[in-house]
Design an enzyme around this catalytic site. Structure first.
Site, PDB file in Angstrom:
ATOM      1  N   LYS A   1      34.096  40.388  31.928  1.00  0.00           N
ATOM      2  CA  LYS A   1      34.209  40.532  33.377  1.00  0.00           C
ATOM      3  C   LYS A   1      33.061  41.345  33.960  1.00  0.00           C
ATOM      4  O   LYS A   1      33.104  41.751  35.122  1.00  0.00           O
ATOM      5  CB  LYS A   1      35.553  41.195  33.725  1.00  0.00           C
TER       6      LYS A   1
ATOM      7  N   PRO B   1      38.682  37.692  39.923  1.00  0.00           N
ATOM      8  CA  PRO B   1      37.835  37.968  38.786  1.00  0.00           C
ATOM      9  C   PRO B   1      38.466  37.956  37.404  1.00  0.00           C
ATOM     10  O   PRO B   1      38.945  38.968  36.941  1.00  0.00           O
ATOM     11  CB  PRO B   1      37.286  39.362  39.088  1.00  0.00           C
ATOM     12  N   GLU B   2      38.427  36.855  36.728  1.00  0.00           N
ATOM     13  CA  GLU B   2      38.534  36.882  35.266  1.00  0.00           C
ATOM     14  C   GLU B   2      37.194  36.371  34.767  1.00  0.00           C
ATOM     15  O   GLU B   2      36.314  36.060  35.572  1.00  0.00           O
ATOM     16  CB  GLU B   2      39.726  36.048  34.777  1.00  0.00           C
TER      17      GLU B   2
ATOM     18  N   ARG C   1      51.128  45.966  34.307  1.00  0.00           N
ATOM     19  CA  ARG C   1      50.799  44.674  34.926  1.00  0.00           C
ATOM     20  C   ARG C   1      51.989  43.739  34.801  1.00  0.00           C
ATOM     21  O   ARG C   1      52.793  43.862  33.885  1.00  0.00           O
ATOM     22  CB  ARG C   1      49.588  44.032  34.231  1.00  0.00           C
TER      23      ARG C   1
END
Length: 278
Positions: A52, A2-3, A259
DNA sequence: TCTGCATGAAAAA
DNA sequence: TTTTCCTGCAGAG
């Protein structure tokens, strides 16, 4: 995975499968029982995506007020779908939608909820312009960059600045533009921010068409999902320790704001991006 | 076959 | 700052 491009594609596919159809909704996993009961039997009237976030609108149909379903897949949510009969249920299915035309199954999502109009408005106020939405306000993005001392790598993933970019697009985009990920956003010349945006519009649109992210070789654009290896698909994302496609230096990886950040230390050296490229 | 990581973001602590 | 969501995949063996 999911982007933003994934979510827009999802909105498009779900519209094709369900729009104008009465949809049976259930929550085999049980965590969305009440919501599914509220939605079941209603007609899907529209689908939409912003960054998103995915929205499905359901009609009144004499069952009560119109309803808006809000879904955010998070890190490993998935919304499988297809025409015809639904497959046998496997795993924890938060929400299953079935119509005469097709089926869809939501698993592992961070968010699956019914929102009232005020709730949706509050949510959208937190989101910046989305490169995939027509009429997106680029000036607002340029303005936010210009006022931020935070590293470009941080600002690009800030959904209130710009909605839809995730970790993979961030890494690929900064590489394509030869920008030091740690450069303060305000040090990036205005034309460079505009160029980043323009590239995102192109790449994310291609991503929606192909249902996967395409940032490297254009000859891969026509190829179907799953037929291009991760090694062929990206410049630097997830390629730590492998040679840069352009200069051969080893791709770097570092934890940045929880991240993994990937970049080429040679193509994107410290301070690169602070002066416009010729 | 098994293991560990990962294309987020909100809630809990 | 940590936990949650509890999937899917690539790479190791």
């Amino acid at each position: 995975m999911p982007e933003g491009h994934t979510i827009h594609r999802l909105a498009k596919d779900l519209s094709g499968l369900f729009q104008g159809q009465a949809v049976a909704a259930s929550s085999p996993q049980g965590r969305f029982d009440a919501g599914a009961a509220t939605l079941s039997g209603r007609t899907l009237t529209a689908t939409d995506a912003w960054g998103k976030h995915l929205f499905l609108e359901f009609a009144d149909d004499g069952l009560g007020p119109e309803q808006l379903l809000h879904v955010h897949l998070g890190l490993y949510g998935s919304f499988r779908r297809g025409p015809g009969a639904a497959p046998a249920p496997v795993g924890a299915i938060r929400l299953r939608l079935v119509s005469e035309r097709g089926w869809a199954e939501l698993r592992g999502a961070t968010t699956c909820e019914l929102l009232d109009p005020a709730g949706q408005e509050r949510l959208l106020l937190r989101l910046g312009p989305d490169p995939l939405r027509p009429g997106a306000d680029v000036a607002r993005v340029v303005d936010r960059f210009g006022k931020s001392r935070v590293a470009v790598a941080g600002v690009l993933m800030d959904q209130s600045v710009l909605a839809g970019v995730g970790n993979a697009f961030r890494a690929e985009l900064l590489f394509r533009h030869q920008i030091d990920p740690f450069l303060p956003a305000a040090a990036l010349p205005r034309p460079s921010v505009e160029a980043l945006w323009a590239d995102l519009v192109t790449l994310m649109r291609a991503g929606v068409r192909n249902d996967r992210m395409i940032t490297t070789r254009p000859e891969h654009r026509g190829k179907a999902k799953g037929t291009v290896s991760r090694g062929d698909q990206y410049y630097v994302y997830h390629r730590a320790g492998e040679p840069c496609r352009v200069c051969g230096a080893l791709v770097a990886k570092e934890e940045f704001q929880t991240r993994s950040l990937y970049w080429c230390p040679t193509c994107q050296p410290e301070g690169s991006g602070s002066t416009p490229r010729e």
